[in-house]
Scaffold this motif. Structure first.
Motif, short mmCIF file in Angstrom:
data_model
loop_
_atom_site.label_atom_id
_atom_site.label_comp_id
_atom_site.label_asym_id
_atom_site.label_seq_id
_atom_site.Cartn_x
_atom_site.Cartn_y
_atom_site.Cartn_z
N VAL A 1 48.35 37.19 40.13
CA VAL A 1 48.57 38.64 40.04
C VAL A 1 49.06 39.12 41.40
O VAL A 1 48.74 38.54 42.44
CB VAL A 1 47.30 39.41 39.63
N LEU A 2 49.85 40.20 41.38
CA LEU A 2 50.35 40.76 42.63
C LEU A 2 50.34 42.29 42.53
O LEU A 2 51.16 42.86 41.81
CB LEU A 2 51.77 40.29 42.93
N PRO A 3 49.42 42.96 43.25
CA PRO A 3 49.44 44.43 43.26
C PRO A 3 50.60 44.92 44.12
O PRO A 3 50.96 44.29 45.12
CB PRO A 3 48.09 44.79 43.88
N PHE B 1 56.26 31.99 40.74
CA PHE B 1 55.85 32.78 39.59
C PHE B 1 57.01 33.56 38.98
O PHE B 1 57.85 34.08 39.69
CB PHE B 1 54.76 33.78 39.99
N VAL B 2 57.01 33.62 37.65
CA VAL B 2 57.88 34.54 36.93
C VAL B 2 56.97 35.64 36.38
O VAL B 2 55.98 35.35 35.71
CB VAL B 2 58.61 33.82 35.77
N PRO B 3 57.26 36.92 36.67
CA PRO B 3 56.39 37.99 36.16
C PRO B 3 56.48 38.10 34.64
O PRO B 3 57.58 38.22 34.09
CB PRO B 3 56.92 39.24 36.85
N PRO C 1 40.36 47.28 43.25
CA PRO C 1 40.06 45.87 43.54
C PRO C 1 39.22 45.21 42.44
O PRO C 1 39.43 44.04 42.11
CB PRO C 1 39.29 45.94 44.86
N ALA C 2 38.29 45.96 41.87
CA ALA C 2 37.45 45.41 40.80
C ALA C 2 38.29 45.09 39.57
O ALA C 2 38.08 44.05 38.91
CB ALA C 2 36.34 46.39 40.43
N GLN C 3 39.24 45.97 39.25
CA GLN C 3 40.12 45.71 38.11
C GLN C 3 41.01 44.51 38.36
O GLN C 3 41.23 43.69 37.46
CB GLN C 3 40.96 46.95 37.81
N LEU C 4 41.53 44.38 39.58
CA LEU C 4 42.35 43.21 39.93
C LEU C 4 41.55 41.93 39.75
O LEU C 4 42.07 40.93 39.23
CB LEU C 4 42.85 43.32 41.36
N ALA C 5 40.30 41.95 40.19
CA ALA C 5 39.46 40.76 40.08
C ALA C 5 39.24 40.38 38.61
O ALA C 5 39.27 39.20 38.26
CB ALA C 5 38.12 41.01 40.76
N LYS C 6 39.06 41.39 37.74
CA LYS C 6 38.88 41.11 36.31
C LYS C 6 40.15 40.56 35.68
O LYS C 6 40.09 39.65 34.85
CB LYS C 6 38.43 42.39 35.59
N ILE C 7 41.30 41.11 36.07
CA ILE C 7 42.57 40.63 35.52
C ILE C 7 42.80 39.18 35.92
O ILE C 7 43.25 38.36 35.12
CB ILE C 7 43.73 41.52 35.98
N ARG C 8 42.47 38.84 37.17
CA ARG C 8 42.65 37.46 37.64
C ARG C 8 41.85 36.47 36.80
O ARG C 8 42.25 35.30 36.65
CB ARG C 8 42.22 37.34 39.10
#
Length: 366
Positions: A83-85, A54-56, A68-75
């Motif tokens: 995605v990488l937190p 991956f290139v950011p 976690p809920a926001q990460l799931a939506k972004i994915r």
């Protein structure tokens, strides 16, 4: 620390905003964009080929941290491939302020340039601090020595070495165990890879997900504008490219007509982070374009560098040499561009990544 942690993304935001709004004439940061075609895929890569995944493209941060809920939506947003937190915060290293990320070595490695040495990941896993080259100089760090790090606690942390991190604003990284020990904020930001997405649209969607007070930075635009300011030659004489972007454009125009300069820009970012990590790689490749010495002996040219033996470490020679080699392998013809890139690094994933990032550069070209 939760409030202070936004400083890493904040630095990227401020730097990007200051650079984009600096009044630089557009002719200094762009040329006519040639959309990069997507020709048929070349043959399969040899077994065991190393890969970078991956290139950011974006970094997003919010004072309270990414849930976690926001990460799931972004994915689930259109075009997002990964995605990488990351944890993070502003700490004091060897008596000076530094922006430090907390990452999983295994998860973060695919987001960094190919030239990053294997030893870096071993050192990171063992709890050592890894910094960028610029930060190592600023903080006066020497590999193998330990330095006082002041955060939630004061701790002596060994310095493993310098590497390209591909995250503007970040000075250093530690592993998650060390991050928790130091008290860095959990999931303070997220890296997003979306090579086929419209990044302007995606930025708005991410901001909608993570809410008020969030910051989202387009790292491709940031890299483009930064490249137009970072010198490859101080006080460059007339006719010699003065910065990375100028070098990519002039190298393509002079040494491979028909190939977009964005291909060279993509290769330079993937291979070395535009000279941030010149190697040697685990395979012995050197310089900003990561040539093997045996390959350089065949393809190395003077380019825009000083008259004399071509210098594998000098971007003024290395980038034109890459353009010349790509052209000889068909890089100037859209029908054979993919095969030319495959000849540069024998892996189909590498071809896909270079073409995707080159297309992003073309779309984000001011």
């Amino acid at each position: 620390m939760a409030a202070a942690c936004v400083s890493v993304a904040g630095l990227a935001v401020q730097a990007a905003a200051a650079t984009v709004g600096s009044g630089i004439p557009s002719s200094h940061v762009s040329s006519v964009s040639v959309p990069v075609p997507q020709p048929p895929a070349p043959p399969s890569a040899p077994a065991g080929a190393q890969r970078q995944d991956f290139v950011p493209d974006l970094i997003a941060a919010v004072p309270g941290g990414i849930t976690p809920a926001q990460l799931a939506k972004i994915r689930k947003l259109s075009g997002v491939t990964a995605v990488l937190p990351v944890d993070g915060g502003k700490v004091t290293v060897n008596g000076q302020s530094a922006n430090v990320l907390g990452v999983s070595p295994q998860a973060f490695r695919p987001w960094t340039p190919l030239s990053t040495a294997t030893s870096v990941w071993s050192d990171l896993t063992q709890g050592q601090l890894i910094s960028t080259d610029a930060a190592a100089r600023k903080l006066h760090l020497t590999a193998g020595k330990s330095y006082q790090v002041s955060a939630a606690i004061v701790e002596q942390v060994p310095f493993g070495g310098a590497a390209a991190l591909s995250v503007p604003g970040a000075d250093a990284i530690v592993n998650l165990a060390r991050s928790a020990q130091l008290g860095l904020a959990k999931n303070f930001a997220v890296l997003i890879s979306a090579p086929q997405a419209n990044l302007s649209t995606l930025k708005s969607q991410v901001k909608s997900v993570i809410g008020h007070g969030s910051q989202v930075v387009n790292l491709v635009s940031y890299s483009l504008v930064t490249a137009s300011q970072l010198p490859v030659e101080t006080n460059a004489p007339a006719g010699v490219p003065a910065n990375w972007l100028d070098l990519f454009q002039k190298s393509a125009a002079q040494y491979c007509q028909g190939m977009s300069w964005t291909v060279l820009a993509a290769i330079a970012e993937i291979e070395s982070g535009d000279g941030a990590n010149d190697g040697p790689s685990s395979a012995g490749a050197l310089g900003p374009m990561q040539f093997l010495p045996s390959t350089w002996a065949i393809w190395g040219i003077d380019g825009f560098g000083p008259v004399g033996s071509p210098d594998i470490m000098n971007p003024l020679d290395a980038v034109p040499s890459a353009a010349s080699m790509l052209c000889a392998d068909g890089g100037g013809n859209p029908a054979t561009l993919a095969s030319a890139i495959f000849s540069y690094n024998h892996a189909t994933w590498y071809v896909d990544e270079v073409l995707a990032l080159a297309s992003e550069y073309a779309r984000n070209n001011p």
